[in-house]
Design a protein around this motif. Sequence first.
Motif, PDB file in Angstrom:
ATOM      1  N   THR A   6      11.790  14.975  -6.973  1.00  0.00           N
ATOM      2  CA  THR A   6      10.859  15.091  -5.843  1.00  0.00           C
ATOM      3  C   THR A   6       9.867  13.940  -5.940  1.00  0.00           C
ATOM      4  O   THR A   6       9.332  13.665  -7.017  1.00  0.00           O
ATOM      5  N   ARG A   7       9.640  13.270  -4.818  1.00  0.00           N
ATOM      6  CA  ARG A   7       8.666  12.178  -4.756  1.00  0.00           C
ATOM      7  C   ARG A   7       7.646  12.526  -3.675  1.00  0.00           C
ATOM      8  O   ARG A   7       8.013  12.728  -2.514  1.00  0.00           O
ATOM      9  N   VAL A   8       6.376  12.599  -4.062  1.00  0.00           N
ATOM     10  CA  VAL A   8       5.296  12.862  -3.118  1.00  0.00           C
ATOM     11  C   VAL A   8       4.549  11.548  -2.908  1.00  0.00           C
ATOM     12  O   VAL A   8       4.180  10.873  -3.874  1.00  0.00           O
ATOM     13  N   ALA A   9       4.351  11.187  -1.653  1.00  0.00           N
ATOM     14  CA  ALA A   9       3.680   9.936  -1.313  1.00  0.00           C
ATOM     15  C   ALA A   9       2.633  10.200  -0.239  1.00  0.00           C
ATOM     16  O   ALA A   9       2.769  11.125   0.567  1.00  0.00           O
ATOM     17  N   ALA A  10       1.596   9.366  -0.251  1.00  0.00           N
ATOM     18  CA  ALA A  10       0.505   9.500   0.717  1.00  0.00           C
ATOM     19  C   ALA A  10       0.240   8.147   1.362  1.00  0.00           C
ATOM     20  O   ALA A  10       0.202   7.118   0.674  1.00  0.00           O
ATOM     21  N   TYR A  11       0.063   8.161   2.673  1.00  0.00           N
ATOM     22  CA  TYR A  11      -0.071   6.942   3.469  1.00  0.00           C
ATOM     23  C   TYR A  11      -1.270   7.061   4.395  1.00  0.00           C
ATOM     24  O   TYR A  11      -1.791   8.146   4.625  1.00  0.00           O
ATOM     25  N   ALA A  12      -1.657   5.913   4.973  1.00  0.00           N
ATOM     26  CA  ALA A  12      -2.792   5.906   5.892  1.00  0.00           C
ATOM     27  C   ALA A  12      -2.417   5.257   7.213  1.00  0.00           C
ATOM     28  O   ALA A  12      -1.757   4.219   7.235  1.00  0.00           O
ATOM     29  N   VAL A  13      -2.861   5.882   8.293  1.00  0.00           N
ATOM     30  CA  VAL A  13      -2.859   5.254   9.610  1.00  0.00           C
ATOM     31  C   VAL A  13      -4.271   4.721   9.790  1.00  0.00           C
ATOM     32  O   VAL A  13      -5.230   5.486   9.853  1.00  0.00           O
ATOM     33  N   ILE A  14      -4.377   3.390   9.807  1.00  0.00           N
ATOM     34  CA  ILE A  14      -5.664   2.722   9.982  1.00  0.00           C
ATOM     35  C   ILE A  14      -5.542   1.932  11.281  1.00  0.00           C
ATOM     36  O   ILE A  14      -4.786   0.958  11.354  1.00  0.00           O
ATOM     37  N   PRO A  39       0.423   1.375   5.038  1.00  0.00           N
ATOM     38  CA  PRO A  39      -0.035   1.226   3.665  1.00  0.00           C
ATOM     39  C   PRO A  39      -0.064   2.588   2.975  1.00  0.00           C
ATOM     40  O   PRO A  39      -0.424   3.596   3.581  1.00  0.00           O
ATOM     41  N   GLY A  40       0.314   2.584   1.715  1.00  0.00           N
ATOM     42  CA  GLY A  40       0.348   3.818   0.940  1.00  0.00           C
ATOM     43  C   GLY A  40       1.540   3.825   0.028  1.00  0.00           C
ATOM     44  O   GLY A  40       2.244   2.831  -0.115  1.00  0.00           O
ATOM     45  N   GLY A  41       1.771   4.967  -0.618  1.00  0.00           N
ATOM     46  CA  GLY A  41       2.920   5.067  -1.507  1.00  0.00           C
ATOM     47  C   GLY A  41       2.842   6.289  -2.387  1.00  0.00           C
ATOM     48  O   GLY A  41       2.051   7.206  -2.144  1.00  0.00           O
ATOM     49  N   GLY A  42       3.662   6.264  -3.427  1.00  0.00           N
ATOM     50  CA  GLY A  42       3.797   7.406  -4.316  1.00  0.00           C
ATOM     51  C   GLY A  42       2.521   7.716  -5.076  1.00  0.00           C
ATOM     52  O   GLY A  42       1.806   6.813  -5.504  1.00  0.00           O
ATOM     53  N   ILE A  43       2.265   9.011  -5.230  1.00  0.00           N
ATOM     54  CA  ILE A  43       1.098   9.420  -6.009  1.00  0.00           C
ATOM     55  C   ILE A  43       1.497   9.531  -7.478  1.00  0.00           C
ATOM     56  O   ILE A  43       2.647   9.815  -7.812  1.00  0.00           O
ATOM     57  N   ASP A  44       0.535   9.268  -8.349  1.00  0.00           N
ATOM     58  CA  ASP A  44       0.762   9.359  -9.789  1.00  0.00           C
ATOM     59  C   ASP A  44       0.681  10.811 -10.235  1.00  0.00           C
ATOM     60  O   ASP A  44       0.031  11.641  -9.586  1.00  0.00           O
ATOM     61  N   PHE A  45       1.295  11.117 -11.392  1.00  0.00           N
ATOM     62  CA  PHE A  45       1.250  12.465 -11.939  1.00  0.00           C
ATOM     63  C   PHE A  45      -0.208  12.892 -12.117  1.00  0.00           C
ATOM     64  O   PHE A  45      -1.022  12.152 -12.674  1.00  0.00           O
ATOM     65  N   GLY A  46      -0.560  14.057 -11.591  1.00  0.00           N
ATOM     66  CA  GLY A  46      -1.907  14.600 -11.718  1.00  0.00           C
ATOM     67  C   GLY A  46      -2.902  14.091 -10.685  1.00  0.00           C
ATOM     68  O   GLY A  46      -4.021  14.586 -10.614  1.00  0.00           O
ATOM     69  N   ALA A  51      -6.497  10.974  -3.289  1.00  0.00           N
ATOM     70  CA  ALA A  51      -6.814   9.895  -4.229  1.00  0.00           C
ATOM     71  C   ALA A  51      -5.678   8.878  -4.278  1.00  0.00           C
ATOM     72  O   ALA A  51      -5.917   7.666  -4.360  1.00  0.00           O
ATOM     73  N   GLY A  52      -4.438   9.347  -4.202  1.00  0.00           N
ATOM     74  CA  GLY A  52      -3.292   8.440  -4.190  1.00  0.00           C
ATOM     75  C   GLY A  52      -3.285   7.547  -2.963  1.00  0.00           C
ATOM     76  O   GLY A  52      -3.003   6.343  -3.058  1.00  0.00           O
ATOM     77  N   MET A  53      -3.588   8.114  -1.805  1.00  0.00           N
ATOM     78  CA  MET A  53      -3.643   7.313  -0.581  1.00  0.00           C
ATOM     79  C   MET A  53      -4.718   6.241  -0.697  1.00  0.00           C
ATOM     80  O   MET A  53      -4.477   5.065  -0.411  1.00  0.00           O
ATOM     81  N   ILE A  54      -5.909   6.612  -1.147  1.00  0.00           N
ATOM     82  CA  ILE A  54      -7.008   5.654  -1.269  1.00  0.00           C
ATOM     83  C   ILE A  54      -6.632   4.536  -2.246  1.00  0.00           C
ATOM     84  O   ILE A  54      -6.839   3.352  -1.971  1.00  0.00           O
ATOM     85  N   ARG A  55      -6.061   4.886  -3.393  1.00  0.00           N
ATOM     86  CA  ARG A  55      -5.654   3.894  -4.387  1.00  0.00           C
ATOM     87  C   ARG A  55      -4.565   2.979  -3.852  1.00  0.00           C
ATOM     88  O   ARG A  55      -4.647   1.753  -3.956  1.00  0.00           O
ATOM     89  N   GLU A  56      -3.528   3.556  -3.253  1.00  0.00           N
ATOM     90  CA  GLU A  56      -2.404   2.764  -2.745  1.00  0.00           C
ATOM     91  C   GLU A  56      -2.846   1.815  -1.631  1.00  0.00           C
ATOM     92  O   GLU A  56      -2.421   0.668  -1.592  1.00  0.00           O
ATOM     93  N   VAL A  57      -3.689   2.292  -0.724  1.00  0.00           N
ATOM     94  CA  VAL A  57      -4.173   1.422   0.349  1.00  0.00           C
ATOM     95  C   VAL A  57      -4.938   0.245  -0.246  1.00  0.00           C
ATOM     96  O   VAL A  57      -4.742  -0.904   0.142  1.00  0.00           O
ATOM     97  N   GLU A  59      -4.616  -1.037  -3.290  1.00  0.00           N
ATOM     98  CA  GLU A  59      -3.675  -1.922  -3.991  1.00  0.00           C
ATOM     99  C   GLU A  59      -2.918  -2.820  -3.019  1.00  0.00           C
ATOM    100  O   GLU A  59      -2.705  -3.999  -3.293  1.00  0.00           O
ATOM    101  N   GLU A  60      -2.508  -2.269  -1.887  1.00  0.00           N
ATOM    102  CA  GLU A  60      -1.676  -3.027  -0.949  1.00  0.00           C
ATOM    103  C   GLU A  60      -2.473  -3.904   0.005  1.00  0.00           C
ATOM    104  O   GLU A  60      -1.949  -4.893   0.497  1.00  0.00           O
ATOM    105  N   THR A  61      -3.720  -3.541   0.291  1.00  0.00           N
ATOM    106  CA  THR A  61      -4.474  -4.253   1.336  1.00  0.00           C
ATOM    107  C   THR A  61      -5.788  -4.863   0.877  1.00  0.00           C
ATOM    108  O   THR A  61      -6.342  -5.695   1.589  1.00  0.00           O
ATOM    109  N   GLY A  62      -6.337  -4.420  -0.249  1.00  0.00           N
ATOM    110  CA  GLY A  62      -7.660  -4.860  -0.669  1.00  0.00           C
ATOM    111  C   GLY A  62      -8.791  -4.099  -0.007  1.00  0.00           C
ATOM    112  O   GLY A  62      -9.954  -4.339  -0.293  1.00  0.00           O
ATOM    113  N   LEU A  63      -8.465  -3.167   0.877  1.00  0.00           N
ATOM    114  CA  LEU A  63      -9.483  -2.438   1.636  1.00  0.00           C
ATOM    115  C   LEU A  63      -9.815  -1.100   0.987  1.00  0.00           C
ATOM    116  O   LEU A  63      -8.949  -0.432   0.420  1.00  0.00           O
TER     117      LEU A  63
END
Length: 137
Positions: A6-14, A39-46, A51-57, A59-63
């Motif tokens: 199972t892969r859980v991922a979080a993304y943003a519509v900006i 922008p977004g991607g897989g969340i880390d364990f725990g 928080a995963g969406m904020i981190r991934e955005v 990492e990918e965009t600088g925003l």
Amino acid sequence: MTTLRTRVAAYAVIADSERILLCRISAQLPDLAGQWTLPGGGIDFGETPLAGMIREVNEETGLAVEPIDVAHVDSFVRPTPERTTHHVRIIYRARVIGGELRHEVSGSTDRCEWWPKDSLPPLVDLAEIGVRLAFAV
């Protein structure tokens, strides 16, 4: 024997009323390279999906972003000979609160740009969902 995952991922519509922020998929994903996604991607364990969406955005965009709401949740199963993966995708509406737009280096995306809603690049299905959420099309 096929592995189940199972892969859980979080993304943003900006987006604003005329444009949406999208990221181009890099050559690290050859089947999708050159297409554009949210922008977004897989969340880390725990890690929480938010928080995963904020981190991934970041990492990918600088925003730096903050959530507005949960806009969409879906899931699907994709089998391959090696593994069957159940993908769960959480899409947040978010707004930019800081940072400077930049491109990810050595990641699953290699470019981020604001695209006008009437002139979009080739999109993966996730980005198509994001465009519908952003512009009610």
